[in-house]
Design a protein around this motif. Sequence first.
Motif, PDB file in Angstrom:
ATOM      1  N   TYR A 146       0.762  -1.275   0.017  1.00 50.85           N
ATOM      2  CA  TYR A 146       0.097  -0.118  -0.105  1.00 50.85           C
ATOM      3  C   TYR A 146       0.823   1.327  -0.015  1.00 50.85           C
ATOM      4  CZ  TYR A 146      -3.506  -3.316   1.362  1.00 50.85           C
ATOM      5  OH  TYR A 146      -4.421  -4.481   1.384  1.00 50.85           O
ATOM      6  N   ASP A 147       0.872   2.188  -1.067  1.00 51.71           N
ATOM      7  CA  ASP A 147       1.663   3.154  -1.347  1.00 51.71           C
ATOM      8  C   ASP A 147       1.423   4.145  -0.111  1.00 51.71           C
ATOM      9  OD1 ASP A 147       2.551   2.466  -3.541  1.00 51.71           O
ATOM     10  OD2 ASP A 147       1.053   3.505  -4.751  1.00 51.71           O
ATOM     11  N   GLY A 148       2.504   4.487   0.657  1.00 50.84           N
ATOM     12  CA  GLY A 148       2.566   5.175   1.977  1.00 50.84           C
ATOM     13  C   GLY A 148       2.044   4.572   3.202  1.00 50.84           C
ATOM     14  N   TYR A 149       1.523   3.404   3.201  1.00 49.29           N
ATOM     15  CA  TYR A 149       0.849   2.944   4.678  1.00 49.29           C
ATOM     16  C   TYR A 149       1.553   1.646   4.594  1.00 49.29           C
ATOM     17  CZ  TYR A 149      -2.738   6.235   3.245  1.00 49.29           C
ATOM     18  OH  TYR A 149      -3.615   7.313   3.061  1.00 49.29           O
ATOM     19  N   ASN A 150       1.460   1.133   6.148  1.00 47.67           N
ATOM     20  CA  ASN A 150       2.238  -0.035   6.407  1.00 47.67           C
ATOM     21  C   ASN A 150       1.108  -0.701   7.416  1.00 47.67           C
ATOM     22  OD1 ASN A 150       4.237  -2.140   7.849  1.00 47.67           O
ATOM     23  ND2 ASN A 150       4.981  -1.370   5.883  1.00 47.67           N
ATOM     24  N   LEU A 151       0.635  -0.390   8.513  1.00 50.76           N
ATOM     25  CA  LEU A 151      -0.249  -0.927   9.411  1.00 50.76           C
ATOM     26  C   LEU A 151      -0.853   0.373   9.896  1.00 50.76           C
ATOM     27  CD1 LEU A 151       0.279  -3.490  12.094  1.00 50.76           C
ATOM     28  CD2 LEU A 151      -1.510  -1.791  12.133  1.00 50.76           C
ATOM     29  N   VAL A 152      -2.355   0.381   9.443  1.00 52.06           N
ATOM     30  CA  VAL A 152      -3.190   1.460   9.461  1.00 52.06           C
ATOM     31  C   VAL A 152      -4.464   1.137   9.859  1.00 52.06           C
ATOM     32  CG1 VAL A 152      -4.641   3.332   8.538  1.00 52.06           C
ATOM     33  CG2 VAL A 152      -2.257   2.957   7.575  1.00 52.06           C
ATOM     34  N   TYR A 153      -5.122   1.714  11.137  1.00 53.84           N
ATOM     35  CA  TYR A 153      -6.381   1.089  11.710  1.00 53.84           C
ATOM     36  C   TYR A 153      -7.321   2.213  11.598  1.00 53.84           C
ATOM     37  CZ  TYR A 153      -4.278   3.156  16.047  1.00 53.84           C
ATOM     38  OH  TYR A 153      -3.980   3.752  16.909  1.00 53.84           O
ATOM     39  N   LYS A 154      -8.831   1.977  11.762  1.00 48.70           N
ATOM     40  CA  LYS A 154      -9.707   2.909  11.658  1.00 48.70           C
ATOM     41  C   LYS A 154     -10.549   2.768  12.828  1.00 48.70           C
ATOM     42  CE  LYS A 154     -13.604   4.967   8.984  1.00 48.70           C
ATOM     43  NZ  LYS A 154     -14.284   4.955   7.484  1.00 48.70           N
ATOM     44  N   VAL A 155     -10.720   3.784  13.714  1.00 49.05           N
ATOM     45  CA  VAL A 155     -11.963   3.697  14.680  1.00 49.05           C
ATOM     46  C   VAL A 155     -13.219   3.750  14.119  1.00 49.05           C
ATOM     47  CG1 VAL A 155     -13.097   5.100  16.745  1.00 49.05           C
ATOM     48  CG2 VAL A 155     -10.446   5.061  16.267  1.00 49.05           C
ATOM     49  N   HIS A 156     -13.861   2.572  14.501  1.00 47.90           N
ATOM     50  CA  HIS A 156     -15.368   2.089  14.150  1.00 47.90           C
ATOM     51  C   HIS A 156     -16.241   3.259  14.337  1.00 47.90           C
ATOM     52  CE1 HIS A 156     -18.787  -0.163  13.234  1.00 47.90           C
ATOM     53  NE2 HIS A 156     -17.794  -1.068  12.591  1.00 47.90           N
ATOM     54  N   GLU A 157     -17.256   3.371  13.303  1.00 43.60           N
ATOM     55  CA  GLU A 157     -18.299   4.425  13.573  1.00 43.60           C
ATOM     56  C   GLU A 157     -19.054   4.238  14.636  1.00 43.60           C
ATOM     57  OE1 GLU A 157     -17.211   2.908  10.952  1.00 43.60           O
ATOM     58  OE2 GLU A 157     -16.853   4.510   9.170  1.00 43.60           O
ATOM     59  N   LYS A 158     -19.118   3.177  15.128  1.00 41.68           N
ATOM     60  CA  LYS A 158     -19.997   2.832  16.473  1.00 41.68           C
ATOM     61  C   LYS A 158     -19.173   3.202  17.670  1.00 41.68           C
ATOM     62  CE  LYS A 158     -23.305  -0.370  14.236  1.00 41.68           C
ATOM     63  NZ  LYS A 158     -24.040  -1.814  14.459  1.00 41.68           N
ATOM     64  N   SER A 159     -17.965   3.550  17.890  1.00 43.21           N
ATOM     65  CA  SER A 159     -17.267   3.833  19.021  1.00 43.21           C
ATOM     66  C   SER A 159     -17.935   4.966  19.463  1.00 43.21           C
ATOM     67  CB  SER A 159     -15.800   4.064  18.592  1.00 43.21           C
ATOM     68  OG  SER A 159     -15.221   2.752  17.910  1.00 43.21           O
ATOM     69  N   TYR A 160     -17.903   5.134  20.931  1.00 44.48           N
ATOM     70  CA  TYR A 160     -18.200   6.255  21.568  1.00 44.48           C
ATOM     71  C   TYR A 160     -17.351   6.706  22.727  1.00 44.48           C
ATOM     72  CZ  TYR A 160     -21.838   9.167  24.257  1.00 44.48           C
ATOM     73  OH  TYR A 160     -22.477  10.158  25.015  1.00 44.48           O
ATOM     74  N   ASN A 161     -16.612   7.583  22.584  1.00 46.13           N
ATOM     75  CA  ASN A 161     -15.626   8.147  23.379  1.00 46.13           C
ATOM     76  C   ASN A 161     -16.272   8.608  24.750  1.00 46.13           C
ATOM     77  OD1 ASN A 161     -13.245   8.882  24.716  1.00 46.13           O
ATOM     78  ND2 ASN A 161     -12.667  10.023  22.813  1.00 46.13           N
ATOM     79  N   PRO A 162     -16.289   8.313  25.774  1.00 49.47           N
ATOM     80  CA  PRO A 162     -15.059   7.435  26.374  1.00 49.47           C
ATOM     81  C   PRO A 162     -15.461   6.052  26.524  1.00 49.47           C
ATOM     82  CG  PRO A 162     -15.681   8.502  28.056  1.00 49.47           C
ATOM     83  CD  PRO A 162     -16.432   9.179  27.202  1.00 49.47           C
ATOM     84  N   HIS A 163     -16.388   5.526  26.238  1.00 51.46           N
ATOM     85  CA  HIS A 163     -17.135   4.382  26.845  1.00 51.46           C
ATOM     86  C   HIS A 163     -16.820   3.089  26.193  1.00 51.46           C
ATOM     87  CE1 HIS A 163     -19.044   6.892  30.010  1.00 51.46           C
ATOM     88  NE2 HIS A 163     -19.573   7.712  28.833  1.00 51.46           N
ATOM     89  N   TYR A 164     -16.678   3.420  24.908  1.00 56.22           N
ATOM     90  CA  TYR A 164     -16.585   2.337  23.912  1.00 56.22           C
ATOM     91  C   TYR A 164     -15.631   2.660  22.985  1.00 56.22           C
ATOM     92  CZ  TYR A 164     -17.800  -1.702  20.555  1.00 56.22           C
ATOM     93  OH  TYR A 164     -17.737  -2.597  19.713  1.00 56.22           O
ATOM     94  N   LEU A 165     -14.604   1.634  22.562  1.00 49.81           N
ATOM     95  CA  LEU A 165     -13.812   1.897  21.354  1.00 49.81           C
ATOM     96  C   LEU A 165     -13.777   0.493  20.710  1.00 49.81           C
ATOM     97  CD1 LEU A 165     -11.536   3.372  19.913  1.00 49.81           C
ATOM     98  CD2 LEU A 165      -9.999   2.374  21.557  1.00 49.81           C
ATOM     99  N   ALA A 166     -14.047   0.860  19.290  1.00 49.44           N
ATOM    100  CA  ALA A 166     -13.711  -0.373  18.357  1.00 49.44           C
ATOM    101  C   ALA A 166     -13.133   0.085  17.177  1.00 49.44           C
ATOM    102  CB  ALA A 166     -15.170  -0.880  17.975  1.00 49.44           C
ATOM    103  N   VAL A 167     -11.928  -0.524  16.823  1.00 45.54           N
ATOM    104  CA  VAL A 167     -10.966  -0.371  15.606  1.00 45.54           C
ATOM    105  C   VAL A 167     -11.059  -1.514  14.678  1.00 45.54           C
ATOM    106  CG1 VAL A 167      -9.449   1.179  17.282  1.00 45.54           C
ATOM    107  CG2 VAL A 167      -8.741  -1.261  16.776  1.00 45.54           C
TER     108      VAL A 167
END
Length: 250
Positions: A146-167
């Motif tokens: 992947y050009d310019g990337y190696n290990l990249v993650y995204k915070v899932h749209e259903k995450s709710y800071n600070p009570h729930y985190l999904a990546v």
Amino acid sequence: MKTFNVLHLLLVQVIVLLPLLCLSDDFVSSRATYYGSPDCKGNPRGACGYGEFGRDINNGEVSGVSSRLWNNGTGCGACYQVRCKIPPHCNEEGVYVVATDYGEGHGTDFVFSPKAYGRMARPGTEDQLYSFGVVDVEYQRVPCKYDGYNLVYKVHEKSYNPHYLAVFILYVGGVNDILAVEAWQEDCKEWRRMRRVFGAVHDLQNPPRGTLTLRFLVYGSAGINWIQSPNALPADWTAGATYNSNILLT
């Protein structure tokens, strides 16, 4: 006993994954088909959890893979070179696909997007190849690039800071599998294991406050290792945001 169980689990995972991570010039024989799609791209409801991102990764040249390649989600994001075996209709290079979904049928290991399936054809013979529906193929796992990337993650749209985190893991360079993800709990001075929800999605109830350090259990050519991200997830992380771990995998 807890340590034994963890090590035993990891050993089982390594044994299962080992055949998938061995690169050679030897192709594995199998079969492939394709699914219907109005725009010939990937399925946004794929089992890996990529959503709309899964439609366009690798220009839509993606595939659902069989249970043994999907491997309970660990195989999400793996890259393969697949060549069909009908000389009048199939080109020599085949197609390079990214696994974004689970799917199998009729003895297949791959269920391609229509775009990926057509890429195996010689110019001008795409319609004939589509008419077969299922074809004999040979495949090998290849490094993801992947050009310019190696290990990249995204915070899932259903995450709710600070009570729930999904990546969910978007890009994993090279020939590597992410077996687990952990977050550092500063007040307890320990790593907390994130739960693999499904596919490439990992979550954590009530994640630690403030900036968040993540580490990834990576299995690849260098063996099995925990690799800590030099980039901490900021305290004000937001759902839907993408973050580069700055981990370099080969």
